[in-house]
Design a protein around this motif. Structure first.
Motif, PDB file in Angstrom:
ATOM      1  N   TRP A 263       0.675  -1.390   0.061  1.00 33.64           N
ATOM      2  CA  TRP A 263       0.028  -0.189   0.379  1.00 33.64           C
ATOM      3  C   TRP A 263       0.798   1.338  -0.546  1.00 33.64           C
ATOM      4  CZ3 TRP A 263      -5.525   0.243  -0.858  1.00 33.64           C
ATOM      5  CH2 TRP A 263      -5.696  -0.587  -0.626  1.00 33.64           C
TER       6      TRP A 263
ATOM      7  N   GLY B  60      -6.625  -5.076  -0.482  1.00 37.19           N
ATOM      8  CA  GLY B  60      -7.253  -4.022  -2.019  1.00 37.19           C
ATOM      9  C   GLY B  60      -8.167  -4.936  -2.416  1.00 37.19           C
TER      10      GLY B  60
ATOM     11  N   ASP C 194      -3.887  -4.114  -7.361  1.00 31.91           N
ATOM     12  CA  ASP C 194      -2.602  -3.926  -7.750  1.00 31.91           C
ATOM     13  C   ASP C 194      -3.355  -2.458  -7.661  1.00 31.91           C
ATOM     14  OD1 ASP C 194      -1.180  -6.059  -6.496  1.00 31.91           O
ATOM     15  OD2 ASP C 194      -0.513  -6.275  -8.314  1.00 31.91           O
TER      16      ASP C 194
ATOM     17  N   LYS D 272      -3.455  -0.076  -4.546  1.00 29.81           N
ATOM     18  CA  LYS D 272      -3.039   0.184  -3.593  1.00 29.81           C
ATOM     19  C   LYS D 272      -2.030   0.793  -4.347  1.00 29.81           C
ATOM     20  CE  LYS D 272      -2.018  -4.265  -1.375  1.00 29.81           C
ATOM     21  NZ  LYS D 272      -1.608  -5.124  -0.995  1.00 29.81           N
TER      22      LYS D 272
ATOM     23  N   SER E  82      -5.481   6.620  -1.293  1.00 30.73           N
ATOM     24  CA  SER E  82      -6.717   5.542  -0.121  1.00 30.73           C
ATOM     25  C   SER E  82      -6.763   6.500   1.279  1.00 30.73           C
ATOM     26  CB  SER E  82      -5.711   4.036  -0.382  1.00 30.73           C
ATOM     27  OG  SER E  82      -4.847   4.482   0.294  1.00 30.73           O
TER      28      SER E  82
END
Length: 228
Positions: free
Chosen positions: A66, A154, A215, A218, A222
């Motif tokens: 992340w 994710g 992916d 991530k 976020s």
């Protein structure tokens, strides 16, 4: 004459044998291979191992981690141009997530529309968009279509239902209808997301204009999962 002929034939056979041995790698059984030959063998068969049992298999791809989580209300770095807006670049900031109730699910008729949502948890997601550049062609576009609720891996931990307004008592407020966008103007959109019973605990609220895989989300913007 016979003895001289024999010596000539012996010499010819000896020379031919020497050439044959040289072609086969010499008298040491081929251990004298050139460095270039060894490199070629290594590149074709993968990395060498002490046991000589190289399989040539590629190592698995590194796990995508992340990006650092933003805090609620903190704008994502950079500007985004959502396809649904038909133009314009926006600053995006998730502002809050309100955890709903079973009563709201029933009153919104979500369970009637989809029985798999029974026992689920509704979340009302608020995201603020500020127009920084350009001019959107679609004035009242669904900018929240880029928002997703994800678990620690994710993967999606909640989905927006087909009817995703979330309007109702204690839910999303009825949004105004706009006629245009002005540079510097900010608007907050609210949408309902529903986590099915038994779903993994949400970990992030992510937003992307183009992301489709775990992916990709991530690696993007976020916010740490916090509910009210």
């Amino acid at each position: 004459m016979h003895r001289r002929r024999s010596k000539v034939l012996y010499g010819i056979l000896t020379a031919a044998l020497g050439i044959a041995l040289t072609a086969c790698g010499g008298n040491d059984g081929g251990k004298g291979a050139s460095p270039s030959q060894g490199s070629a063998a290594k590149s074709e068969g993968g990395s060498e191992s002490g046991s000589g049992s190289g399989s040539g298999k590629q190592s698995p791809a590194a796990k995508v981690e992340w990006t650092p989580a933003l805090t609620m209300g903190q704008p994502a770095p950079g500007l985004y141009e959502p396809g649904v807006s038909g133009g314009g670049k926006f600053q995006v900031a998730a502002t809050k997530v309100v955890k709903g109730t079973q009563k709201q699910l029933k009153e919104g008729h979500y369970i009637e529309a989809d029985r798999t949502l029974e026992g689920g948890t509704p979340y009302f997601v608020y995201v603020t968009y500020t127009l920084k550049e350009g001019k959107p062609d679609v004035v009242n576009s669904d900018l929240n279509s880029g928002a997703v609720i994800l678990d620690e891996n994710g993967e999606k931990a909640a989905d927006r239902p087909v009817v995703h307004s979330g309007f109702g008592e204690g839910g999303c407020p009825v949004g105004p209808v706009y006629m245009s966008w002005d540079i510097g103007e900010s608007r907050t959109q609210c949408s309902i997301y529903i986590a099915k019973a038994g779903a993994k605990q949400p970990a992030r609220l992510a937003w992307s204009a183009t992301g489709t895989t775990a992916d990709e989300f991530k690696k993007g913007a976020s916010w740490a999962w916090v509910t009210q």
